[in-house]
Design an enzyme around this catalytic site. Structure first.
Site, PDB file in Angstrom:
ATOM      1  N   CYS A 114       0.815  -1.228   0.000  1.00  0.00           N
ATOM      2  CA  CYS A 114       0.000   0.000   0.000  1.00  0.00           C
ATOM      3  C   CYS A 114       0.848   1.277   0.000  1.00  0.00           C
ATOM      4  O   CYS A 114       0.352   2.352  -0.314  1.00  0.00           O
ATOM      5  CB  CYS A 114      -0.944   0.014   1.198  1.00  0.00           C
ATOM      6  SG  CYS A 114      -2.135  -1.328   1.164  1.00  0.00           S
ATOM      7  N   HIS A 250      -3.197   7.579   1.980  1.00  0.00           N
ATOM      8  CA  HIS A 250      -3.590   6.257   1.475  1.00  0.00           C
ATOM      9  C   HIS A 250      -4.998   5.970   1.999  1.00  0.00           C
ATOM     10  O   HIS A 250      -5.299   6.218   3.167  1.00  0.00           O
ATOM     11  CB  HIS A 250      -2.601   5.202   1.971  1.00  0.00           C
ATOM     12  CG  HIS A 250      -3.077   3.807   1.785  1.00  0.00           C
ATOM     13  ND1 HIS A 250      -3.583   3.349   0.584  1.00  0.00           N
ATOM     14  CD2 HIS A 250      -3.153   2.753   2.648  1.00  0.00           C
ATOM     15  CE1 HIS A 250      -3.937   2.081   0.721  1.00  0.00           C
ATOM     16  NE2 HIS A 250      -3.700   1.690   1.966  1.00  0.00           N
ATOM     17  N   ASN A 280      -9.942   0.016  -0.390  1.00  0.00           N
ATOM     18  CA  ASN A 280      -8.481   0.095  -0.367  1.00  0.00           C
ATOM     19  C   ASN A 280      -7.923  -0.431  -1.693  1.00  0.00           C
ATOM     20  O   ASN A 280      -7.950  -1.631  -1.949  1.00  0.00           O
ATOM     21  CB  ASN A 280      -7.960  -0.733   0.817  1.00  0.00           C
ATOM     22  CG  ASN A 280      -6.458  -0.634   0.983  1.00  0.00           C
ATOM     23  OD1 ASN A 280      -5.754  -0.198   0.088  1.00  0.00           O
ATOM     24  ND2 ASN A 280      -5.966  -1.063   2.135  1.00  0.00           N
TER      25      ASN A 280
HETATM   26  N1  ACO Z   1     -18.398  -8.109   8.842  1.00  0.00           N
HETATM   27  C1  ACO Z   1     -18.865  -8.359  10.078  1.00  0.00           C
HETATM   28  N2  ACO Z   1     -18.063  -8.695  11.104  1.00  0.00           N
HETATM   29  C2  ACO Z   1     -16.746  -8.787  10.854  1.00  0.00           C
HETATM   30  C3  ACO Z   1     -16.186  -8.550   9.574  1.00  0.00           C
HETATM   31  C4  ACO Z   1     -17.083  -8.210   8.545  1.00  0.00           C
HETATM   32  N3  ACO Z   1     -16.666  -7.963   7.293  1.00  0.00           N
HETATM   33  N4  ACO Z   1     -14.861  -8.721   9.631  1.00  0.00           N
HETATM   34  C5  ACO Z   1     -14.565  -9.045  10.902  1.00  0.00           C
HETATM   35  N5  ACO Z   1     -15.707  -9.098  11.645  1.00  0.00           N
HETATM   36  C6  ACO Z   1     -15.862  -9.425  13.062  1.00  0.00           C
HETATM   37  C7  ACO Z   1     -14.698 -10.171  13.648  1.00  0.00           C
HETATM   38  O1  ACO Z   1     -14.791 -11.547  13.380  1.00  0.00           O
HETATM   39  C8  ACO Z   1     -14.854  -9.869  15.125  1.00  0.00           C
HETATM   40  O2  ACO Z   1     -15.843 -10.704  15.655  1.00  0.00           O
HETATM   41  P1  ACO Z   1     -15.735 -11.298  17.158  1.00  0.00           P
HETATM   42  O3  ACO Z   1     -15.707 -10.087  18.059  1.00  0.00           O
HETATM   43  O4  ACO Z   1     -16.955 -12.118  17.274  1.00  0.00           O
HETATM   44  O5  ACO Z   1     -14.451 -12.069  17.177  1.00  0.00           O
HETATM   45  C9  ACO Z   1     -15.403  -8.444  15.131  1.00  0.00           C
HETATM   46  O6  ACO Z   1     -15.921  -8.203  13.812  1.00  0.00           O
HETATM   47  C10 ACO Z   1     -14.370  -7.391  15.470  1.00  0.00           C
HETATM   48  O7  ACO Z   1     -13.211  -7.631  14.690  1.00  0.00           O
HETATM   49  P2  ACO Z   1     -11.977  -6.670  14.711  1.00  0.00           P
HETATM   50  O8  ACO Z   1     -10.937  -7.227  13.778  1.00  0.00           O
HETATM   51  O9  ACO Z   1     -11.549  -6.395  16.123  1.00  0.00           O
HETATM   52  O10 ACO Z   1     -12.621  -5.348  14.097  1.00  0.00           O
HETATM   53  P3  ACO Z   1     -11.976  -3.937  13.885  1.00  0.00           P
HETATM   54  O11 ACO Z   1     -12.754  -2.897  14.568  1.00  0.00           O
HETATM   55  O12 ACO Z   1     -10.499  -3.960  14.122  1.00  0.00           O
HETATM   56  O13 ACO Z   1     -12.198  -3.696  12.314  1.00  0.00           O
HETATM   57  C11 ACO Z   1     -10.907  -3.872  10.292  1.00  0.00           C
HETATM   58  C12 ACO Z   1     -11.652  -4.615  11.393  1.00  0.00           C
HETATM   59  C13 ACO Z   1     -11.890  -3.026   9.523  1.00  0.00           C
HETATM   60  C14 ACO Z   1     -10.264  -4.912   9.360  1.00  0.00           C
HETATM   61  C15 ACO Z   1      -9.821  -2.979  10.919  1.00  0.00           C
HETATM   62  O14 ACO Z   1      -9.063  -3.702  11.856  1.00  0.00           O
HETATM   63  C16 ACO Z   1      -8.903  -2.394   9.892  1.00  0.00           C
HETATM   64  O15 ACO Z   1      -9.284  -1.615   9.057  1.00  0.00           O
HETATM   65  N6  ACO Z   1      -7.595  -2.708   9.965  1.00  0.00           N
HETATM   66  C17 ACO Z   1      -6.632  -2.188   9.050  1.00  0.00           C
HETATM   67  C18 ACO Z   1      -6.484  -3.153   7.947  1.00  0.00           C
HETATM   68  C19 ACO Z   1      -6.032  -2.538   6.660  1.00  0.00           C
HETATM   69  O16 ACO Z   1      -6.410  -1.462   6.301  1.00  0.00           O
HETATM   70  N7  ACO Z   1      -5.209  -3.316   5.939  1.00  0.00           N
HETATM   71  C20 ACO Z   1      -4.852  -2.989   4.612  1.00  0.00           C
HETATM   72  C21 ACO Z   1      -3.399  -2.892   4.393  1.00  0.00           C
HETATM   73  S1  ACO Z   1      -2.630  -1.893   5.566  1.00  0.00           S
HETATM   74  C22 ACO Z   1      -3.242  -0.419   5.188  1.00  0.00           C
HETATM   75  O17 ACO Z   1      -3.600  -0.210   4.066  1.00  0.00           O
HETATM   76  C23 ACO Z   1      -3.299   0.584   6.254  1.00  0.00           C
END
Ligand code: ACO
EC number: 2.3.1.180
Length: 323
Positions: A114, A250, A280
């Site tokens: 990214c 980004h 993304n």
């Molecule tokens: N729909 C519904 N529920 C979901 C989904 C979904 N698509 N995905 C995960 N969940 C659930 C999980 O299973 C978890 O359930 P549980 O509590 O029963 O175990 C719950 O939601 C919470 O999960 P978390 O991972 O703690 O959720 P979070 O608030 O962190 O959001 C997300 C997840 C959106 C992926 C976030 O962590 C994020 O954006 N991280 C950055 C990732 C990213 O951007 N990566 C790309 C490359 S790096 C970059 O570009 C910056």
């Protein structure tokens, strides 16, 4: 002193729109969960007949047109991508040919996930400032849909396909003021694609060639790292945060973007946000956002831009640009 100035921008998103509601049919998720956690409403995906190079070519053509520049006047092309058309030749070499850029000029891909566009911009800027090129195309192009596991709700809702490009020109006017590149390979297990040629073909079946991510942990490191890098960038350039006109980040997640804007004391109406429309798009997201804000008239000539990104590697980087 020679500087590299952006003289044209372009972008392209594939036509097929996939809404959050459509993803509700594929995995256990909801439109409201995706919007609240990420800010994403929809994404664009390529069909079988389009590749990363195709997206990059259209974005680059639009950038050349905006720059009023002919292909043969460009003597360097750098393509940032982690989803190239082939292992080799590079996507950049293929685009050099299809865009009619100067034969014999330099062409290569940059792999920094990214953060790829910031890396590519930094390399092209250094070429220009040291006399290695006079006009450069810097392209970010990705088909993330090809490396997504469509059964993994933790990743499939986040990504999209697209491309963006800028033309840089050597001149006396200020342009790219400074760039800052970083990596820390210790974090690989948090975000990676398990398969590559080094694993052998048997491993492709057992491991799969799809993104694996521990999203919550990535999120925390991304927020901490990005808020630190914007401070470091300003300090090393001797620029006060009040002088920044636009943050062009980004586009991964609206909450990460908001945290960085807060660190800069920038109101959200000075931040270019396009993540809602395309998710993304990895290395493509910064040039897509930049082109959007240039074309709709928000970003004006002479304004100071802060570009920043974070991604797999981990890699991260920033650029201060006088547009
Ligand atoms: N729909 C519904 N529920 C979901 C989904 C979904 N698509 N995905 C995960 N969940 C659930 C999980 O299973 C978890 O359930 P549980 O509590 O029963 O175990 C719950 O939601 C919470 O999960 P978390 O991972 O703690 O959720 P979070 O608030 O962190 O959001 C997300 C997840 C959106 C992926 C976030 O962590 C994020 O954006 N991280 C950055 C990732 C990213 O951007 N990566 C790309 C490359 S790096 C970059 O570009 C910056």
């Amino acid at each position: 002193m020679t500087s590299a100035r952006i003289i044209g921008t372009g972008s392209y998103l594939p036509e097929r729109v996939v809404t959050n509601h459509e993803l509700e049919q594929l995995v256990e998720t909801s439109d409201s969960w995706i919007r609240e956690r990420t800010g994403i409403r929809e994404r664009r995906l390529v069909g079988d007949d389009q590749s990363c190079g195709d997206l990059g070519r259209i974005a680059a053509q639009r950038a050349l047109e905006a720059a009023g520049c002919r292909g043969e006047e460009v003597d360097l092309i750098v393509v940032a991508t982690c989803t190239p058309d082939r292992i080799f030749p590079s996507t950049a070499s293929a685009l050099q040919h299809s865009l009619g850029l100067r034969p014999g000029g330099a062409a290569f891909d940059v792999s920094a996930a990214c953060s790829g566009f910031i890396y590519a911009l930094s390399v092209a800027d250094r070429f220009i400032r040291t006399g290695g090129a006079s006009r450069a195309l810097v392209v970010g192009a990705e088909t993330m849909s090809r490396i997504i596991d469509w059964e993994d709700r933790g990743t499939c809702v986040l990504f999209g396909d697209g491309a963006g490009a800028v033309v840089l020109e050597a001149g006396e006017q200020p342009g790219v003021l400074s760039t800052h590149l970083h990596s820390d390979g210790r974090h690989e297990p948090l975000l990676y694609v398990p398969w590559g040629p080094g694993q052998g073909y048997a491993a492709l079946e057992s491991q799969g060639g799809y993104i694996r991510m521990r999203g919550n942990e990535v999120f925390k490191v991304a927020v901490n790292t990005l808020t630190r890098i914007v401070e470091d960038t300003l300090a090393s350039a001797g620029v006060d945060k009040s002088q920044v006109d636009w943050l062009v980040p980004h586009q991964a997640n609206i909450r990460i973007i908001q945290a960085t804007a807060k660190k800069l004391d920038l109101a959200m109406d000075r931040v270019v946000v396009t993540v809602g429309e395309h998710g993304n798009t990895s290395a493509a997201s910064i040039p897509i956002a930049l082109d959007t804000a240039v074309r709709d008239g928000r970003i004006q000539r002479g304004e100071l831009l802060m570009l920043e990104a974070f991604g797999g590697g981990f890699t991260w980087g920033s650029a201060l640009v006088r547009y």
